[in-house]
Enzyme design. Structure first.
Site, PDB file in Angstrom:
ATOM      1  N   HIS A   1     -28.011 -39.301 -49.938  1.00  0.00           N
ATOM      2  CA  HIS A   1     -27.626 -38.799 -48.605  1.00  0.00           C
ATOM      3  C   HIS A   1     -28.289 -37.438 -48.389  1.00  0.00           C
ATOM      4  CE1 HIS A   1     -25.335 -38.356 -45.009  1.00  0.00           C
ATOM      5  NE2 HIS A   1     -24.143 -38.139 -45.490  1.00  0.00           N
TER       6      HIS A   1
ATOM      7  N   HIS B   1     -33.642 -46.167 -44.952  1.00  0.00           N
ATOM      8  CA  HIS B   1     -32.442 -45.739 -44.217  1.00  0.00           C
ATOM      9  C   HIS B   1     -31.596 -46.973 -43.925  1.00  0.00           C
ATOM     10  CE1 HIS B   1     -29.921 -43.797 -41.188  1.00  0.00           C
ATOM     11  NE2 HIS B   1     -30.329 -42.670 -41.721  1.00  0.00           N
TER      12      HIS B   1
ATOM     13  N   ASP C   1     -35.291 -36.539 -44.321  1.00  0.00           N
ATOM     14  CA  ASP C   1     -35.417 -35.664 -45.501  1.00  0.00           C
ATOM     15  C   ASP C   1     -36.829 -35.579 -46.048  1.00  0.00           C
ATOM     16  OD1 ASP C   1     -32.329 -37.045 -46.058  1.00  0.00           O
ATOM     17  OD2 ASP C   1     -32.630 -34.880 -45.895  1.00  0.00           O
TER      18      ASP C   1
HETATM   19  C1  SDX Z   1     -29.650 -39.470 -45.026  1.00  0.00           C
HETATM   20  O1  SDX Z   1     -26.613 -42.728 -42.928  1.00  0.00           O
HETATM   21  C2  SDX Z   1     -27.215 -41.746 -42.374  1.00  0.00           C
HETATM   22  O2  SDX Z   1     -27.319 -41.663 -41.154  1.00  0.00           O
HETATM   23  C3  SDX Z   1     -27.754 -40.711 -43.344  1.00  0.00           C
HETATM   24  C4  SDX Z   1     -28.605 -39.594 -42.749  1.00  0.00           C
HETATM   25  C5  SDX Z   1     -27.792 -38.697 -41.849  1.00  0.00           C
HETATM   26  O3  SDX Z   1     -28.397 -38.009 -41.013  1.00  0.00           O
HETATM   27  O4  SDX Z   1     -26.568 -38.584 -42.076  1.00  0.00           O
HETATM   28  O5  SDX Z   1     -29.689 -40.164 -42.009  1.00  0.00           O
HETATM   29  C6  SDX Z   1     -29.172 -38.701 -43.853  1.00  0.00           C
HETATM   30  O6  SDX Z   1     -28.887 -39.672 -45.933  1.00  0.00           O
HETATM   31  C7  SDX Z   1     -31.039 -40.041 -45.026  1.00  0.00           C
HETATM   32  C8  SDX Z   1     -31.338 -40.895 -46.293  1.00  0.00           C
HETATM   33  C9  SDX Z   1     -31.726 -39.934 -47.417  1.00  0.00           C
HETATM   34  N1  SDX Z   1     -31.811 -40.700 -48.726  1.00  0.00           N
HETATM   35  C10 SDX Z   1     -32.992 -40.918 -49.303  1.00  0.00           C
HETATM   36  O7  SDX Z   1     -34.079 -40.626 -48.817  1.00  0.00           O
HETATM   37  C11 SDX Z   1     -32.879 -41.553 -50.688  1.00  0.00           C
HETATM   38  C12 SDX Z   1     -33.873 -42.723 -50.822  1.00  0.00           C
HETATM   39  N2  SDX Z   1     -33.421 -43.808 -49.933  1.00  0.00           N
HETATM   40  C13 SDX Z   1     -32.653 -44.882 -50.505  1.00  0.00           C
HETATM   41  O8  SDX Z   1     -31.767 -44.474 -51.525  1.00  0.00           O
HETATM   42  C14 SDX Z   1     -32.081 -45.824 -49.449  1.00  0.00           C
HETATM   43  O9  SDX Z   1     -33.107 -46.118 -48.593  1.00  0.00           O
HETATM   44  C15 SDX Z   1     -30.879 -45.386 -48.635  1.00  0.00           C
HETATM   45  C16 SDX Z   1     -29.736 -44.989 -49.495  1.00  0.00           C
HETATM   46  C17 SDX Z   1     -31.232 -44.273 -47.710  1.00  0.00           C
HETATM   47  C18 SDX Z   1     -30.459 -46.593 -47.784  1.00  0.00           C
HETATM   48  O10 SDX Z   1     -30.068 -47.562 -48.663  1.00  0.00           O
HETATM   49  P1  SDX Z   1     -29.547 -48.983 -48.145  1.00  0.00           P
HETATM   50  O11 SDX Z   1     -29.469 -49.061 -46.685  1.00  0.00           O
HETATM   51  O12 SDX Z   1     -28.340 -49.302 -48.927  1.00  0.00           O
HETATM   52  O13 SDX Z   1     -30.742 -49.908 -48.469  1.00  0.00           O
HETATM   53  P2  SDX Z   1     -30.824 -50.819 -49.723  1.00  0.00           P
HETATM   54  O14 SDX Z   1     -30.529 -49.984 -50.935  1.00  0.00           O
HETATM   55  O15 SDX Z   1     -29.999 -52.032 -49.467  1.00  0.00           O
HETATM   56  O16 SDX Z   1     -32.377 -51.136 -49.724  1.00  0.00           O
HETATM   57  C19 SDX Z   1     -32.886 -52.345 -49.200  1.00  0.00           C
HETATM   58  C20 SDX Z   1     -34.072 -52.651 -50.110  1.00  0.00           C
HETATM   59  C21 SDX Z   1     -33.693 -52.753 -51.579  1.00  0.00           C
HETATM   60  O17 SDX Z   1     -34.657 -53.578 -52.205  1.00  0.00           O
HETATM   61  P3  SDX Z   1     -34.278 -55.178 -52.410  1.00  0.00           P
HETATM   62  O18 SDX Z   1     -32.997 -55.207 -53.217  1.00  0.00           O
HETATM   63  O19 SDX Z   1     -34.138 -55.745 -51.028  1.00  0.00           O
HETATM   64  O20 SDX Z   1     -35.471 -55.734 -53.174  1.00  0.00           O
HETATM   65  O21 SDX Z   1     -35.028 -51.580 -50.033  1.00  0.00           O
HETATM   66  C22 SDX Z   1     -35.147 -50.970 -51.301  1.00  0.00           C
HETATM   67  C23 SDX Z   1     -33.928 -51.352 -52.106  1.00  0.00           C
HETATM   68  O22 SDX Z   1     -34.208 -51.331 -53.486  1.00  0.00           O
HETATM   69  N3  SDX Z   1     -35.204 -49.523 -51.068  1.00  0.00           N
HETATM   70  C24 SDX Z   1     -36.029 -48.699 -51.676  1.00  0.00           C
HETATM   71  C25 SDX Z   1     -35.784 -47.434 -51.103  1.00  0.00           C
HETATM   72  N4  SDX Z   1     -34.827 -47.541 -50.187  1.00  0.00           N
HETATM   73  C26 SDX Z   1     -34.454 -48.836 -50.168  1.00  0.00           C
HETATM   74  N5  SDX Z   1     -36.937 -48.894 -52.643  1.00  0.00           N
HETATM   75  C27 SDX Z   1     -37.627 -47.802 -53.052  1.00  0.00           C
HETATM   76  N6  SDX Z   1     -37.465 -46.561 -52.543  1.00  0.00           N
HETATM   77  C28 SDX Z   1     -36.555 -46.340 -51.573  1.00  0.00           C
HETATM   78  N7  SDX Z   1     -36.378 -45.127 -51.073  1.00  0.00           N
END
Ligand code: SDX
Length: 436
Positions: free
Chosen positions: A272, A313, A370
């Site tokens: 997050h 996201h 971010d």
């Molecule tokens: C913020 O919610 C909000 O609005 C948050 C925010 C706000 O203003 O409040 O926008 C602020 O928190 C932005 C996000 C910051 N976090 C990061 O940058 C951390 C890296 N991102 C990931 O951890 C992830 O993308 C999340 C947590 C942001 C979202 O996760 P989800 O929606 O639960 O997505 P998921 O884990 O189900 O991913 C779907 C697929 C998966 O692969 P498969 O199982 O389908 O094969 O995408 C992959 C994930 O493994 N994936 C990634 C990835 N993000 C998702 N793979 C590699 N790198 C990534 N960053």
């Protein structure tokens, strides 16, 4: 974005085993998917729903913010974030989020004066900082001192009193920047810098962070403008993890200071708000563009916990509009400050390669807010550990606006999710001498 299809009025759910059906009302909003109101589901069917991490579950109705994840659009009270970032100020955006309309000139001036006159904190709060190690993470300090606000401002904690809710909202928006600057000073071993009422909100915040007794901080227009934009861009974002935490804490009738402290703890996670710090650490780890392919492979490897920080996201399946504005500001600030930033080049190369990689394309993983913010913040002189604190400074208005909306609702019901129990069936106690 407006709904084109005729809204359904009910949704019928049928139990394939018994043939029983239940009609559930469908509710529709201004934009976005219609919702099936499942409040009557358990009574009608004896079933709960199951949606771990709430990927498809609405927790509330809200008029504050709307995100169109497919189009990459973010609206605050109907106003596009790109226009607000360009035309508005953080305090004007605060007013909009809190009260629903852009202020008239007089209203804005009064609001700015109220916030300015609440920026000082109780002198004794300094003692709270003294309890932390100097090398404590500033987010750890913020979790502590914001919760402590309830011990200093207990004259405005009656959540049922409209005026006290208002005073608490103003105190939180005004004092959290001061507490954040104090956390930064404490970590650096520098003396605290008091707020100055002759400075505007963002200038005052930069002044408290960077001035030292030996030398007044020189406010530079591009830095002030970039800080203003960063504060606007992070202000609110629907029911994200930290906002949902604030609403759930508030649903138990906890006081607003405690609720905002709970939001800060949730924001800290690297999935997050902690991602902005994690992006810089990731760029440091990658080091050189020649290493990008290795790290992209690691990001795809399910057995490797490494994720591409600043990418992906839950809602945006297109560019995060905030990331686009942030990237523009990045170029602007670095150019105007004459900073040649190898990390920006590396980040842009990483973005270019990732956006052409089928893994990221198939999963619609784009840069989020971010990805670039940390590069600007570092160029402005903030230590990496302060990045998430700055996110919290900005998001305080979103948290308290959502809390206020919940408190102004018709009923305040405690939030209490159900579960699917998959543990042991009931079994008799086994005395120690009988255990295997
Ligand atoms: C913020 O919610 C909000 O609005 C948050 C925010 C706000 O203003 O409040 O926008 C602020 O928190 C932005 C996000 C910051 N976090 C990061 O940058 C951390 C890296 N991102 C990931 O951890 C992830 O993308 C999340 C947590 C942001 C979202 O996760 P989800 O929606 O639960 O997505 P998921 O884990 O189900 O991913 C779907 C697929 C998966 O692969 P498969 O199982 O389908 O094969 O995408 C992959 C994930 O493994 N994936 C990634 C990835 N993000 C998702 N793979 C590699 N790198 C990534 N960053």
């Amino acid at each position: 974005m407006p709904n084109k299809t005729e809204p359904e009025k009910t949704f019928t759910l049928t139990n394939d085993q018994t043939g029983e059906s239940v009609k559930l009302p469908v509710v529709e909003g201004t934009y976005g998917p219609h919702c099936i109101d499942i409040r009557g589901l358990h009574k009608a069917t004896g079933h709960f729903t199951l949606d771990p991490s709430f990927t498809a579950t609405g927790s509330c109705k809200s008029k504050i913010t709307y995100i169109d994840g497919d189009e990459g659009v973010l609206l605050h009270r109907g106003y596009n974030i790109k226009e607000l970032a360009k035309e508005s100020t953080y305090l004007e955006t605060c007013y909009l989020l809190l009260y629903g309309e852009l202020p008239q000139e007089k209203e804005l001036k009064e609001f700015e004066d109220v916030i300015t006159n609440h920026t000082m904190v109780h002198e004794q709060i300094k003692e709270v900082y003294e309890g932390f190690r100097r090398d404590a993470h500033p987010m750890a300090i913020m979790c502590g001192v914001v919760g402590t606000m309830a011990a200093f401002y207990h004259d405005s904690l009656d959540i049922w009193d409209l005026e006290q809710r208002e005073i608490s909202a103003h105190r939180l928006i005004a004092k959290i920047p001061t507490l954040a600057a104090m956390a930064m000073k404490y970590s650096k071993g520098q003396p605290y810098v008091y707020p100055r009422n002759d400075l505007k909100f963002t200038e005052n915040f930069l002044h408290m962070c960077f001035s030292v007794p030996a030398e007044e901080y020189k406010l530079r227009a591009p830095v002030v403008r970039a800080m203003e934009r960063i504060l606007i861009l992070h202000a609110d974002h629907e029911q994200n993890a930290s906002t949902s935490t604030v609403r759930l804490a508030g649903s138990s009738q906890a006081n607003p200071m405690a609720c905002i402290a709970s939001g800060i703890t949730s924001l800290w996670g690297p999935s997050h708000g902690g991602a902005n710090q994690a992006v810089l650490e990731m760029l440091d780890e990658i080091g050189h563009k020649d290493n990008i392919p290795e790290f992209l492979e690691r990001a795809k490897d399910k057995n490797d916990p490494f994720k591409l920080m600043g990418f992906g996201h839950r809602v945006y399946k297109n560019f995060d509009p905030r990331a686009e504005v942030m990237k523009e500001s990045c170029d602007e600030v670095l150019a105007e400050l004459g900073i040649d930033n190898p990390q920006l080049e590396l980040a842009m190369e990483l973005e270019k390669i990732a956006l052409n990689d089928p893994y990221f394309i198939d999963r619609k993983l784009f840069p989020n807010v971010d990805f670039y913010s940390g590069i600007i913040l570092k160029a402005m002189g903030f230590p990496v550990e302060m990045f998430t604190v700055l996110f919290a400074v900005s998001r305080t208005v979103g948290w308290i606006s959502q809390w206020k909306e919940m408190m102004e609702g018709s009923t305040l019901k405690i939030g209490r999710p159900r579960q699917l129990y998959t543990g042991e069936p009931e079994r008799p106690y086994v005395p120690m001498n009988k255990r295997k």
